[in-house]
Motif scaffolding. Structure first.
Motif, PDB file in Angstrom:
ATOM      1  N   MET A  81       4.606   6.973   7.266  1.00 53.85           N
ATOM      2  CA  MET A  81       6.011   7.241   6.957  1.00 53.85           C
ATOM      3  C   MET A  81       6.833   5.960   7.021  1.00 53.85           C
ATOM      4  O   MET A  81       7.732   5.748   6.200  1.00 53.85           O
ATOM      5  N   LEU A  82       6.533   5.083   7.989  1.00 53.15           N
ATOM      6  CA  LEU A  82       7.239   3.798   8.071  1.00 53.15           C
ATOM      7  C   LEU A  82       7.060   2.997   6.785  1.00 53.15           C
ATOM      8  O   LEU A  82       8.014   2.426   6.250  1.00 53.15           O
ATOM      9  N   ALA A  83       5.823   2.970   6.284  1.00 50.15           N
ATOM     10  CA  ALA A  83       5.547   2.230   5.054  1.00 50.15           C
ATOM     11  C   ALA A  83       6.294   2.840   3.879  1.00 50.15           C
ATOM     12  O   ALA A  83       6.890   2.115   3.063  1.00 50.15           O
ATOM     13  N   LEU A  84       6.285   4.154   3.780  1.00 51.42           N
ATOM     14  CA  LEU A  84       6.962   4.822   2.664  1.00 51.42           C
ATOM     15  C   LEU A  84       8.478   4.629   2.723  1.00 51.42           C
ATOM     16  O   LEU A  84       9.151   4.630   1.695  1.00 51.42           O
ATOM     17  N   LEU A  85       9.007   4.459   3.933  1.00 55.65           N
ATOM     18  CA  LEU A  85      10.446   4.225   4.097  1.00 55.65           C
ATOM     19  C   LEU A  85      10.817   2.760   3.867  1.00 55.65           C
ATOM     20  O   LEU A  85      11.989   2.397   3.926  1.00 55.65           O
ATOM     21  N   GLY A  86       9.819   1.909   3.667  1.00 55.92           N
ATOM     22  CA  GLY A  86      10.078   0.495   3.413  1.00 55.92           C
ATOM     23  C   GLY A  86      10.279  -0.343   4.653  1.00 55.92           C
ATOM     24  O   GLY A  86      10.730  -1.487   4.561  1.00 55.92           O
ATOM     25  N   VAL A  87       9.957   0.207   5.817  1.00 56.08           N
ATOM     26  CA  VAL A  87      10.078  -0.549   7.063  1.00 56.08           C
ATOM     27  C   VAL A  87       8.983  -1.605   7.089  1.00 56.08           C
ATOM     28  O   VAL A  87       7.832  -1.333   6.746  1.00 56.08           O
ATOM     29  N   SER A  88       9.336  -2.815   7.492  1.00 58.66           N
ATOM     30  CA  SER A  88       8.355  -3.892   7.561  1.00 58.66           C
ATOM     31  C   SER A  88       7.642  -3.851   8.917  1.00 58.66           C
ATOM     32  O   SER A  88       8.282  -3.762   9.964  1.00 58.66           O
ATOM     33  N   LEU A  89       6.332  -3.902   8.876  1.00 61.05           N
ATOM     34  CA  LEU A  89       5.526  -3.918  10.103  1.00 61.05           C
ATOM     35  C   LEU A  89       4.630  -5.149  10.036  1.00 61.05           C
ATOM     36  O   LEU A  89       3.795  -5.256   9.131  1.00 61.05           O
ATOM     37  N   PRO A  90       4.801  -6.072  10.970  1.00 62.92           N
ATOM     38  CA  PRO A  90       3.992  -7.294  10.914  1.00 62.92           C
ATOM     39  C   PRO A  90       2.551  -7.062  11.394  1.00 62.92           C
ATOM     40  O   PRO A  90       2.266  -6.089  12.091  1.00 62.92           O
ATOM     41  N   LEU A  91       1.683  -7.961  10.997  1.00 62.30           N
ATOM     42  CA  LEU A  91       0.293  -8.033  11.484  1.00 62.30           C
ATOM     43  C   LEU A  91      -0.547  -6.793  11.191  1.00 62.30           C
ATOM     44  O   LEU A  91      -1.468  -6.473  11.947  1.00 62.30           O
ATOM     45  N   VAL A  92      -0.268  -6.103  10.111  1.00 62.77           N
ATOM     46  CA  VAL A  92      -0.990  -4.864   9.818  1.00 62.77           C
ATOM     47  C   VAL A  92      -2.484  -5.125   9.658  1.00 62.77           C
ATOM     48  O   VAL A  92      -3.309  -4.504  10.336  1.00 62.77           O
ATOM     49  N   GLU A  93      -2.859  -6.032   8.775  1.00 61.75           N
ATOM     50  CA  GLU A  93      -4.284  -6.282   8.537  1.00 61.75           C
ATOM     51  C   GLU A  93      -4.994  -6.840   9.781  1.00 61.75           C
ATOM     52  O   GLU A  93      -6.085  -6.371  10.120  1.00 61.75           O
ATOM     53  N   ALA A 132      -0.959   0.958   6.611  1.00 59.75           N
ATOM     54  CA  ALA A 132      -1.760   0.453   5.489  1.00 59.75           C
ATOM     55  C   ALA A 132      -1.959   1.541   4.442  1.00 59.75           C
ATOM     56  O   ALA A 132      -1.851   1.281   3.236  1.00 59.75           O
ATOM     57  N   HIS A 133      -2.224   2.755   4.896  1.00 63.74           N
ATOM     58  CA  HIS A 133      -2.396   3.860   3.950  1.00 63.74           C
ATOM     59  C   HIS A 133      -1.117   4.076   3.141  1.00 63.74           C
ATOM     60  O   HIS A 133      -1.150   4.205   1.921  1.00 63.74           O
ATOM     61  N   GLY A 134       0.002   4.145   3.830  1.00 64.34           N
ATOM     62  CA  GLY A 134       1.277   4.374   3.150  1.00 64.34           C
ATOM     63  C   GLY A 134       1.658   3.241   2.223  1.00 64.34           C
ATOM     64  O   GLY A 134       2.138   3.470   1.113  1.00 64.34           O
ATOM     65  N   ALA A 135       1.430   2.004   2.643  1.00 65.54           N
ATOM     66  CA  ALA A 135       1.780   0.843   1.825  1.00 65.54           C
ATOM     67  C   ALA A 135       0.929   0.764   0.567  1.00 65.54           C
ATOM     68  O   ALA A 135       1.378   0.219  -0.448  1.00 65.54           O
ATOM     69  N   GLU A 136      -0.275   1.303   0.619  1.00 68.91           N
ATOM     70  CA  GLU A 136      -1.179   1.224  -0.522  1.00 68.91           C
ATOM     71  C   GLU A 136      -1.187   2.500  -1.369  1.00 68.91           C
ATOM     72  O   GLU A 136      -2.030   2.661  -2.246  1.00 68.91           O
ATOM     73  N   MET A 137      -0.233   3.382  -1.094  1.00 65.92           N
ATOM     74  CA  MET A 137      -0.149   4.601  -1.892  1.00 65.92           C
ATOM     75  C   MET A 137       0.228   4.242  -3.328  1.00 65.92           C
ATOM     76  O   MET A 137       1.177   3.491  -3.546  1.00 65.92           O
ATOM     77  N   PRO A 138      -0.515   4.748  -4.301  1.00 64.62           N
ATOM     78  CA  PRO A 138      -0.147   4.483  -5.703  1.00 64.62           C
ATOM     79  C   PRO A 138       1.256   5.006  -6.003  1.00 64.62           C
ATOM     80  O   PRO A 138       1.676   6.041  -5.478  1.00 64.62           O
ATOM     81  N   ALA A 139       1.968   4.281  -6.840  1.00 61.47           N
ATOM     82  CA  ALA A 139       3.360   4.623  -7.154  1.00 61.47           C
ATOM     83  C   ALA A 139       3.511   6.015  -7.744  1.00 61.47           C
ATOM     84  O   ALA A 139       4.522   6.672  -7.523  1.00 61.47           O
ATOM     85  N   ASP A 140       2.491   6.488  -8.454  1.00 61.33           N
ATOM     86  CA  ASP A 140       2.620   7.797  -9.098  1.00 61.33           C
ATOM     87  C   ASP A 140       1.983   8.933  -8.292  1.00 61.33           C
ATOM     88  O   ASP A 140       1.864  10.047  -8.786  1.00 61.33           O
TER      89      ASP A 140
END
Length: 180
Positions: A81-93, A132-140
């Motif tokens: 949800m953080l990723a989908l909301l555009g919140v920046s999270l450092p050091l994910v990888e 990581a899952h949320g950030a890599e969700m396809p746009a469609d």
């Protein structure tokens, strides 16, 4: 070789098998649920960490068999949800990579066999995996279907880890781990 040495060798092998945590290609464009369900299966880093969460819960035993994976799943949803909301999270990888090593080590460290410790580590790493899952969700992709997919797939990997953990403990003579 002693039982604890064998466990340490297995944990080290699992930790060393993890390559660098990188983006995971091959998502099914526009599929939503299928995109989400395939994401945890598409990278060795996610596979190792998520199966190890189940093994770790089984290692602790008792309520931790469900609490450790449950904490990971809950935190993973929050991270997504953080990723989908555009919140920046450092050091994910780096944190995803660290989760593969740390969770494997926790499985063999006697002082880490407390449900509270397991829940904290699982939740902390779950946030990064979910992000990581949320950030890599396809746009469609539909967010709800995508989230349901990665949660279900992750829960299945946790369950496989629990089964593996219980089997390992039976083989090495620690069947009481599941009963504590």
């Amino acid at each position: 070789m002693s039982k604890s040495s064998r466990i340490a060798v297995v944990a080290a092998a699992v930790a060393l098998a993890a390559g660098p945590a990188l983006a995971h290609p091959g998502h099914l464009a526009g599929a939503g649920f299928l995109d989400g369900a395939s994401h945890p299966l598409g990278g060795i880093d996610h596979l190792i960490a998520m199966v190890t969460v189940g093994v770790y819960g089984a290692t602790i035993g008792g309520r931790a068999v469900l609490a450790v994976p449950g904490a990971f799943l809950s935190a993973m949803l929050a991270g997504g949800m953080l990723a989908l909301l555009g919140v920046s999270l450092p050091l994910v990888e780096p944190m995803i990579y660290a989760s593969t090593v740390v969770l494997a080590l926790l499985c063999v460290m006697p002082m880490s066999r407390h449900a509270g410790v397991g829940v904290v580590f699982a939740a902390a790493f779950g946030v990064f995996h979910g992000y990581a899952h949320g950030a890599e969700m396809p746009a469609d992709a539909a967010a709800l279907g995508y989230a349901a997919g990665f949660l279900l797939s992750t829960a299945a990997l946790h369950a496989a880890g629990v089964v593996l953990g219980l089997a390992i403990h039976r083989l090495i003579g620690r069947p009481e781990a599941a009963l504590e």
